[in-house]
Design a protein around this motif. Sequence first.
Motif, PDB file in Angstrom:
ATOM      1  N   ILE A 158     -55.993   0.263 -20.163  1.00 10.29           N
ATOM      2  CA  ILE A 158     -55.504  -0.169 -21.474  1.00 10.29           C
ATOM      3  C   ILE A 158     -56.436  -1.267 -21.988  1.00 10.29           C
ATOM      4  CG2 ILE A 158     -53.572  -1.240 -22.707  1.00 10.29           C
ATOM      5  CD1 ILE A 158     -51.864  -0.122 -20.229  1.00 10.29           C
ATOM      6  N   GLU A 159     -56.896  -1.109 -23.216  1.00 13.74           N
ATOM      7  CA  GLU A 159     -57.815  -2.095 -23.784  1.00 13.74           C
ATOM      8  C   GLU A 159     -57.116  -2.810 -24.946  1.00 13.74           C
ATOM      9  OE1 GLU A 159     -62.075  -1.143 -24.083  1.00 13.74           O
ATOM     10  OE2 GLU A 159     -61.911  -1.468 -26.232  1.00 13.74           O
ATOM     11  N   VAL A 160     -56.759  -4.065 -24.738  1.00 21.05           N
ATOM     12  CA  VAL A 160     -56.151  -4.858 -25.806  1.00 21.05           C
ATOM     13  C   VAL A 160     -57.278  -5.327 -26.719  1.00 21.05           C
ATOM     14  CG1 VAL A 160     -54.786  -6.902 -26.352  1.00 21.05           C
ATOM     15  CG2 VAL A 160     -54.323  -5.629 -24.243  1.00 21.05           C
ATOM     16  N   VAL A 161     -57.291  -4.821 -27.931  1.00 22.02           N
ATOM     17  CA  VAL A 161     -58.398  -5.131 -28.832  1.00 22.02           C
ATOM     18  C   VAL A 161     -58.052  -6.369 -29.649  1.00 22.02           C
ATOM     19  CG1 VAL A 161     -59.856  -4.303 -30.699  1.00 22.02           C
ATOM     20  CG2 VAL A 161     -59.055  -2.712 -28.946  1.00 22.02           C
ATOM     21  N   VAL A 162     -58.803  -7.433 -29.409  1.00 19.85           N
ATOM     22  CA  VAL A 162     -58.626  -8.650 -30.193  1.00 19.85           C
ATOM     23  C   VAL A 162     -59.628  -8.659 -31.334  1.00 19.85           C
ATOM     24  CG1 VAL A 162     -58.595 -11.170 -30.131  1.00 19.85           C
ATOM     25  CG2 VAL A 162     -57.827  -9.871 -28.144  1.00 19.85           C
ATOM     26  N   GLY A 163     -60.830  -8.181 -31.059  1.00 18.22           N
ATOM     27  CA  GLY A 163     -61.836  -8.180 -32.116  1.00 18.22           C
ATOM     28  C   GLY A 163     -62.937  -7.189 -31.844  1.00 18.22           C
ATOM     29  N   GLN A 164     -63.746  -6.969 -32.869  1.00 18.66           N
ATOM     30  CA  GLN A 164     -64.894  -6.079 -32.793  1.00 18.66           C
ATOM     31  C   GLN A 164     -66.112  -6.853 -33.237  1.00 18.66           C
ATOM     32  OE1 GLN A 164     -62.918  -2.675 -35.149  1.00 18.66           O
ATOM     33  NE2 GLN A 164     -64.945  -1.939 -34.675  1.00 18.66           N
ATOM     34  N   GLY A 165     -67.275  -6.519 -32.679  1.00 19.18           N
ATOM     35  CA  GLY A 165     -68.499  -7.222 -33.034  1.00 19.18           C
ATOM     36  C   GLY A 165     -68.858  -7.107 -34.501  1.00 19.18           C
ATOM     37  N   ALA A 166     -68.521  -5.977 -35.096  1.00 17.86           N
ATOM     38  CA  ALA A 166     -68.866  -5.779 -36.507  1.00 17.86           C
ATOM     39  C   ALA A 166     -68.061  -6.711 -37.403  1.00 17.86           C
ATOM     40  CB  ALA A 166     -68.623  -4.330 -36.902  1.00 17.86           C
ATOM     41  N   LYS A 167     -66.910  -7.144 -36.919  1.00 19.86           N
ATOM     42  CA  LYS A 167     -66.008  -7.910 -37.790  1.00 19.86           C
ATOM     43  C   LYS A 167     -65.078  -8.808 -36.995  1.00 19.86           C
ATOM     44  CE  LYS A 167     -63.228  -3.732 -38.014  1.00 19.86           C
ATOM     45  NZ  LYS A 167     -62.326  -2.868 -38.726  1.00 19.86           N
ATOM     46  N   PRO A 168     -65.627  -9.788 -36.265  1.00 21.30           N
ATOM     47  CA  PRO A 168     -64.709 -10.678 -35.531  1.00 21.30           C
ATOM     48  C   PRO A 168     -63.789 -11.408 -36.508  1.00 21.30           C
ATOM     49  CG  PRO A 168     -67.021 -11.149 -34.999  1.00 21.30           C
ATOM     50  CD  PRO A 168     -67.007 -10.228 -36.175  1.00 21.30           C
ATOM     51  N   GLY A 169     -62.500 -11.281 -36.318  1.00 22.44           N
ATOM     52  CA  GLY A 169     -61.557 -11.941 -37.222  1.00 22.44           C
ATOM     53  C   GLY A 169     -61.143 -11.087 -38.402  1.00 22.44           C
ATOM     54  N   GLN A 257     -74.092  -6.127 -33.600  1.00 25.69           N
ATOM     55  CA  GLN A 257     -74.668  -4.814 -33.938  1.00 25.69           C
ATOM     56  C   GLN A 257     -73.700  -3.683 -33.622  1.00 25.69           C
ATOM     57  OE1 GLN A 257     -76.267  -7.324 -31.979  1.00 25.69           O
ATOM     58  NE2 GLN A 257     -78.390  -6.682 -31.766  1.00 25.69           N
ATOM     59  N   GLY A 258     -72.572  -4.029 -33.022  1.00 24.61           N
ATOM     60  CA  GLY A 258     -71.558  -3.017 -32.723  1.00 24.61           C
ATOM     61  C   GLY A 258     -71.012  -2.415 -34.006  1.00 24.61           C
ATOM     62  N   GLY A 259     -70.743  -1.119 -33.965  1.00 25.10           N
ATOM     63  CA  GLY A 259     -70.334  -0.432 -35.191  1.00 25.10           C
ATOM     64  C   GLY A 259     -68.846  -0.529 -35.454  1.00 25.10           C
ATOM     65  N   THR A 260     -68.475  -0.025 -36.606  1.00 26.49           N
ATOM     66  CA  THR A 260     -67.077   0.059 -37.009  1.00 26.49           C
ATOM     67  C   THR A 260     -66.946   1.262 -37.913  1.00 26.49           C
ATOM     68  OG1 THR A 260     -65.277  -1.063 -38.159  1.00 26.49           O
ATOM     69  CG2 THR A 260     -67.484  -1.488 -38.974  1.00 26.49           C
ATOM     70  N   ALA A 261     -65.717   1.747 -38.068  1.00 25.54           N
ATOM     71  CA  ALA A 261     -65.514   2.898 -38.952  1.00 25.54           C
ATOM     72  C   ALA A 261     -65.677   2.501 -40.409  1.00 25.54           C
ATOM     73  CB  ALA A 261     -64.129   3.484 -38.722  1.00 25.54           C
ATOM     74  N   PHE A 267     -69.144  -8.575 -44.295  1.00 25.52           N
ATOM     75  CA  PHE A 267     -68.575  -8.972 -43.008  1.00 25.52           C
ATOM     76  C   PHE A 267     -69.519  -8.542 -41.875  1.00 25.52           C
ATOM     77  CE2 PHE A 267     -63.922  -9.709 -41.648  1.00 25.52           C
ATOM     78  CZ  PHE A 267     -64.315 -10.432 -40.541  1.00 25.52           C
ATOM     79  N   ILE A 268     -69.926  -7.273 -41.935  1.00 28.51           N
ATOM     80  CA  ILE A 268     -70.765  -6.714 -40.872  1.00 28.51           C
ATOM     81  C   ILE A 268     -72.058  -7.515 -40.735  1.00 28.51           C
ATOM     82  CG2 ILE A 268     -72.079  -4.681 -40.156  1.00 28.51           C
ATOM     83  CD1 ILE A 268     -70.013  -2.957 -41.651  1.00 28.51           C
ATOM     84  N   GLU A 269     -72.638  -7.894 -41.862  1.00 27.23           N
ATOM     85  CA  GLU A 269     -73.957  -8.518 -41.820  1.00 27.23           C
ATOM     86  C   GLU A 269     -73.916 -10.044 -41.655  1.00 27.23           C
ATOM     87  OE1 GLU A 269     -76.679  -7.004 -41.503  1.00 27.23           O
ATOM     88  OE2 GLU A 269     -76.367  -4.986 -42.270  1.00 27.23           O
TER      89      GLU A 269
END
Lengths: 441, 227, 295
Positions: A158-169, A257-261, A267-269
């Motif tokens: 199970i992966e509890v997702v707190v954030g993604q590199g493309a958009k922390p926060g 550099q991690g992607g997102t849908a 935000f990404i940049e």
Amino acid sequence: MDKTPQTLPRQSWTFSNEVNSEIRRAAATGIYDIRGGGAKRRVPHFDDLLFLGASISRYPLEGYRERCDTSVVLGTRFAKKPIELKIPVTIAGMSFGALSAHAKEALGRGATLAGTSTTTGDGGMTNEERGHSEKLVYQYLPSRYGMNPDDLRRADAIEVVVGQGAKPGGGGMLLGQKITERVAGMRDLPIGIDQRSACRHPDWTGPDDLEIKILELREITGWEKPIYVKIGGARPYYDTALAVKAGADVVVLDGMQGGTAATQDVFIENVGQPTLACIRPAVQALHDLGMHREVQLVVSGGIRSGADMAKALALGADAVAIGTAALVALGDNDPKWEEEYRKLGTTTGAYDDWHEGRDPAGITTQDPELMKRLDPVAAGRRLRNYLNVMTLECQTIARACGKSHVHNLEPEDLCALTMEAAAMARVPLAGTDWWPGKPGF
Amino acid sequence: MQVLDLSKTDLREVNATLQAQRADTNQTEWVIENPRGSHAVAVGLDAPISVTVKGSTGYYCAGMNKLATIHVEGSAGPGVAENMMSGTVIVEGDASQYAGATGRGGLLNIKGNASSRCGISMKGIDIVVHGSIGHMSAFMAQKGNLVVLGDAGDALGDSLYEARLFVRGTVKSLGADCIEKEMRHEHLALLAELLERTGADAKPEEFRRYGSARKLYNFNIDHADAY
Amino acid sequence: MCGIVGLFLKKEALRPRLGDMLTDMLITMTDRGPDSAGIAIYGEESGKLKITVQSDTPAADFAGLDLALGEALGAPVAMRVVDTHAVLNVPLDAEAPALAFLDKRGVRVMGVGESMEIFKEVGLPKDVAARFGIRAMGGSHGIGHTRMATESAVTTLGAHPFSTAGDQCLVHNGSLSNHNDMRRRLARKGIYTKTENDTEVGAAYISSRIAEGATLGEALEGTLKDLDGFFTFVTGTKTGFGVVRDPVACKPAVMAETDDYVAFASEYRAFADLPGIETARVWEPEPATVYFWER
């Protein structure tokens, strides 16, 4: 008569054609640009690091004959059933909804053939991906789309997702075009409306609450499953330390550099740190808590090759994860669709409007006609091949450094080509024994 | 009746025992003693058993419940019945934040008050609160019914999808894209049924209905300030 | 990120039990904050100023400290050594010279007040409470804290409660997002913090507002406008204690009141052993609302 010499027209670096086109687009539409993928700007990356290799002071291993192990076990801290992978590269979370069912199936097929895991995404678990993934990580996200205890129990982790590199926060936005009947049904949403994702979990905030949430998830699943905590590359030292304190078995760290849908381009940049800059602080946190290799660290965000993988491992990661690279292996942005990319106003390699559902490669779409373009069996084989190549490349480098297991790569096996990379990776600038910020200088 | 005492038996064993019950179990009546605010009590149950918790619970009591009836004879901490699939959860006292968060089915019956974010992101659950609810309740609520006999706090139903909200008392303020809607016959019938099932002393006609204006469903520049 | 407890006794007869009750409450909050723990106790006023100091080498630093300080102040000084802490009793008008002397001696001042004593250390709450013998302490009210450090160091000085003015202290659950800028604003007014901790900035902000003439209620009100981020604050003064949560109010907070006491905690678990809790009024403080009890 001689013409008066003229200054050549000069484009502004600040107001480039690209910048101006975005200003015009914003002025015409009134909404920020939403796109998929990760940061496109150049940031210091693994390319700026080199391995030293063995010669006289160190002895290399013979390629193909002398063993160089690549296995990794994730979740050894508390889980009764840790995940054993043959190779230290996994498939990052990408949702059914963002991706077609065929694409999810292909990811499962390829990863399983190569001996590694795949990960669900924001949209729940499909039978296709569970069926085709020998090891499947189930993401626990703020939206909780499709979340249920049965799928939780049939997951391997199970992966509890707190954030993604493309958009922390940040949260997310999946435009209505992709909310088809099946996607909407899984997410309990009306068909065809924009799906807005929250940035915080609905029922906990902060590490003290997270600890209790992890307890609940363990109690529901009988303490069998490894619990990962995924963080975006924001404050990797603190976030890694707090994930560990909250009880994580595995920390997944995703650089910018991690992607997102689908998220705002701004935000990404402009938010988050490069993957290269995130690893050492996270590893430092694990060392400071006496948890390096006890709590495993999975690094993602711009991993493309066995060299990137080897460098991430040398800096202290236990495994890496790929998302964008896996999509490319399946056939994303393939030049064979160039004509259709042009019709969409883009070109091969630049197509990133994954949220619009018009992907010519049939991967980031829910359009039945486009989906048919991806053969999940053939695409799965391509992914398997690519994962195998990454692994062979990583082994080649590890053997050259005299390692019988890729986890024995160390920061001291590396040097940096640029001051930036030297500072971020905390390895010496090539030809020196110094890096910016090294104590004692 | 089977008794599990949390002052003598650890949480893992209590939950494992309850989770091991199958649909055809003969042991259908369970009591949990001395919860003393413990977390994750009676989570992940998956059988039509009845569990009475003698006291107040901490976070996530009855989390992801399926089929079971769980009766808390005290107050419940944050996230009671979070992501409930089916069954019934009754809280005699008050419920803390996030009651019924992301719940997909079943009935959550809170006899006292619920604090903030009651029914946040709910996806099909029915929640009846006999007292009042706090701010940001039903935030991004997608499906299901939230019935409040008392008052609602600030920003009720912010960014609401298709959940239906019924409030008998006052609403301090409505959140973005949440509006009052006409109470039609089918809503009165639904309310009558929920009020009856939860033993609530109220008449359907006393309630007002709130729902989504659906203006945020597809991006429109004129609503950008509501995001 | 942490656990908070607070207890304000309305009934005189319970005062000898304050430390005992608070210790039980504190220990239940261990999971929320295993790094360090601390407590502020408001005991009897003796007509003297109590200065709580701390040292990592108490044997060396506290030996003869009372005599030396007494000599410097020209008045007798009583000292009670409690593990790494010592409580010095000095004349009420001797605060400035006493603090200057202690600063020179290199002992750390935890807090100053006519009734407040502060004890805090790195370690598990049960161990910290045992080291200081908190159970045996009596008083009218007290607040306690268990800490899971987010961004600042796990040290004694980084533990809560933070005290930035006489008889005032603050504990916090949450994470402030503008504390660096606020720290600089306070520094321009001549108010300096000792740590990188966000909570100390919150405490200093409240003290500075009170020093400028605001009531405690107004100062707490001010946190809602001037401090950004997530917070549940519990603050103590000589005669009372107050509670405020940020407008988003994501961090947990629960209160209980009977005829005998008012209690605060991050989780209900902390109340389980309180007398008469079964019939107490238990509720959660509203967001952006100041609560205050005064004796």
